[in-house]
Design a protein around this motif. Structure first.
Motif, mmCIF file in Angstrom:
data_model
loop_
_atom_site.group_PDB
_atom_site.id
_atom_site.type_symbol
_atom_site.label_atom_id
_atom_site.label_comp_id
_atom_site.label_asym_id
_atom_site.label_seq_id
_atom_site.Cartn_x
_atom_site.Cartn_y
_atom_site.Cartn_z
ATOM 1 N N THR A 50 0.857 -1.192 0.000
ATOM 2 C CA THR A 50 0.000 0.000 0.000
ATOM 3 C C THR A 50 0.888 1.236 0.000
ATOM 4 O O THR A 50 1.763 1.373 0.853
ATOM 5 N N ILE A 51 0.660 2.098 -0.965
ATOM 6 C CA ILE A 51 1.395 3.370 -1.014
ATOM 7 C C ILE A 51 0.707 4.337 -0.048
ATOM 8 O O ILE A 51 -0.468 4.656 -0.200
ATOM 9 N N LEU A 52 1.462 4.792 0.960
ATOM 10 C CA LEU A 52 0.941 5.745 1.939
ATOM 11 C C LEU A 52 1.204 7.184 1.511
ATOM 12 O O LEU A 52 0.483 8.097 1.919
ATOM 13 N N LEU A 53 2.230 7.367 0.709
ATOM 14 C CA LEU A 53 2.559 8.685 0.170
ATOM 15 C C LEU A 53 3.300 8.479 -1.139
ATOM 16 O O LEU A 53 4.222 7.665 -1.219
ATOM 17 N N ASN A 54 2.881 9.204 -2.162
ATOM 18 C CA ASN A 54 3.549 9.148 -3.458
ATOM 19 C C ASN A 54 4.591 10.245 -3.577
ATOM 20 O O ASN A 54 4.365 11.380 -3.124
ATOM 21 N N GLU A 55 5.696 9.899 -4.195
ATOM 22 C CA GLU A 55 6.727 10.875 -4.518
ATOM 23 C C GLU A 55 6.071 12.034 -5.286
ATOM 24 O O GLU A 55 5.266 11.806 -6.188
ATOM 25 N N GLY A 56 6.360 13.253 -4.875
ATOM 26 C CA GLY A 56 5.794 14.423 -5.545
ATOM 27 C C GLY A 56 4.565 15.002 -4.864
ATOM 28 O O GLY A 56 4.187 16.139 -5.124
ATOM 29 N N GLU A 57 3.913 14.222 -3.991
ATOM 30 C CA GLU A 57 2.772 14.738 -3.225
ATOM 31 C C GLU A 57 3.281 15.466 -1.989
ATOM 32 O O GLU A 57 4.360 15.168 -1.482
ATOM 33 N N VAL A 58 2.468 16.394 -1.493
ATOM 34 C CA VAL A 58 2.808 17.075 -0.248
ATOM 35 C C VAL A 58 2.244 16.240 0.898
ATOM 36 O O VAL A 58 1.054 15.908 0.912
ATOM 37 N N SER A 59 3.090 15.881 1.839
ATOM 38 C CA SER A 59 2.692 15.027 2.955
ATOM 39 C C SER A 59 1.842 15.792 3.962
ATOM 40 O O SER A 59 2.217 16.867 4.407
ATOM 41 N N LYS A 60 0.722 15.209 4.326
ATOM 42 C CA LYS A 60 -0.155 15.783 5.349
ATOM 43 C C LYS A 60 -0.331 14.842 6.540
ATOM 44 O O LYS A 60 -1.073 15.146 7.458
ATOM 45 N N ARG A 61 0.344 13.665 6.489
ATOM 46 C CA ARG A 61 0.202 12.694 7.576
ATOM 47 C C ARG A 61 1.557 12.114 7.962
ATOM 48 O O ARG A 61 2.417 11.909 7.125
#
Length: 190
Positions: free
Chosen positions: A32-43
């Motif tokens: 499961t991808i929890l964060l993708n490269e290039g997205e801004v992390s909010k968690r």
């Protein structure tokens, strides 16, 4: 999950309950991808059960740069703190139970703990630990042979070698799976 941390932190019950109520439980299957490269992390995530890897795409090739296990926190700190695109992906390797906290809640908690020297120092120590781990990894990639890197991983984090698929370990060491097999065979012969 949080009970084991309660004795470490010097907080009154109301504050403890307030802070822990900010965390949401989630179950995630392997891959499961929890964060993708290039997205801004909010968690940010706290791992109750499971194994997570942090990786990036290096010219079409997965490059693993960190592993996280139970009772560790994981997130794209740079992205989370500075609201910039994440340089990495965060992905579960095993089915995982995670507790996540939203940026706005963690920002509020951080502001409040600045007034508590003990908590502030613990928080700063955790950030420095992560920085030291990155530095250690970087210097090892420059200075050490792949065999030395593998032996260090066996010594310092043997649970990674037991739980993580070989192709992720090879990626982490900066070598092919064939090279990793040769290293393991050579070590077994000694």
């Amino acid at each position: 999950m949080f009970q084991q941390f309660k004795n470490t932190f010097q907080l009154d019950t109301d504050k403890w309950d307030d802070y822990t109520s900010c965390f949401k439980r989630m179950e995630a299957p392997a891959k499961t991808i929890l964060l993708n490269e290039g997205e801004v992390s909010k968690r940010m995530f706290l791992i109750e059960k499971g194994c997570i890897r942090v990786w990036f795409n290096g010219n079409g090739k997965d490059i693993t740069c960190q592993f996280f296990l139970e009772n560790e926190t994981v997130g794209s700190i740079e992205s989370f703190r500075k609201n910039i695109p994440s340089p990495t992906n965060i992905e579960t390797i095993e089915p995982s139970i995670l507790w996540w906290i939203h940026k706005r809640d963690l920002d509020r908690i951080i502001e409040e703990i600045k007034e508590n020297p003990h908590l502030r120092d613990m928080f700063i120590d955790k950030i420095f630990d992560r920085t030291f781990n990155y530095m250690k990894y970087f210097f090892s990639m420059v200075r050490d042979t792949p065999q030395m890197r593998y032996l260090n991983l066996l010594k310092e984090r043997p649970e990674i070698v037991k739980r993580v698929p070989q192709h992720y370990i090879a990626s982490y060491l900066g070598i092919s799976t064939v090279h990793l097999s040769r290293i393991k065979s050579k070590i077994l012969k000694k």
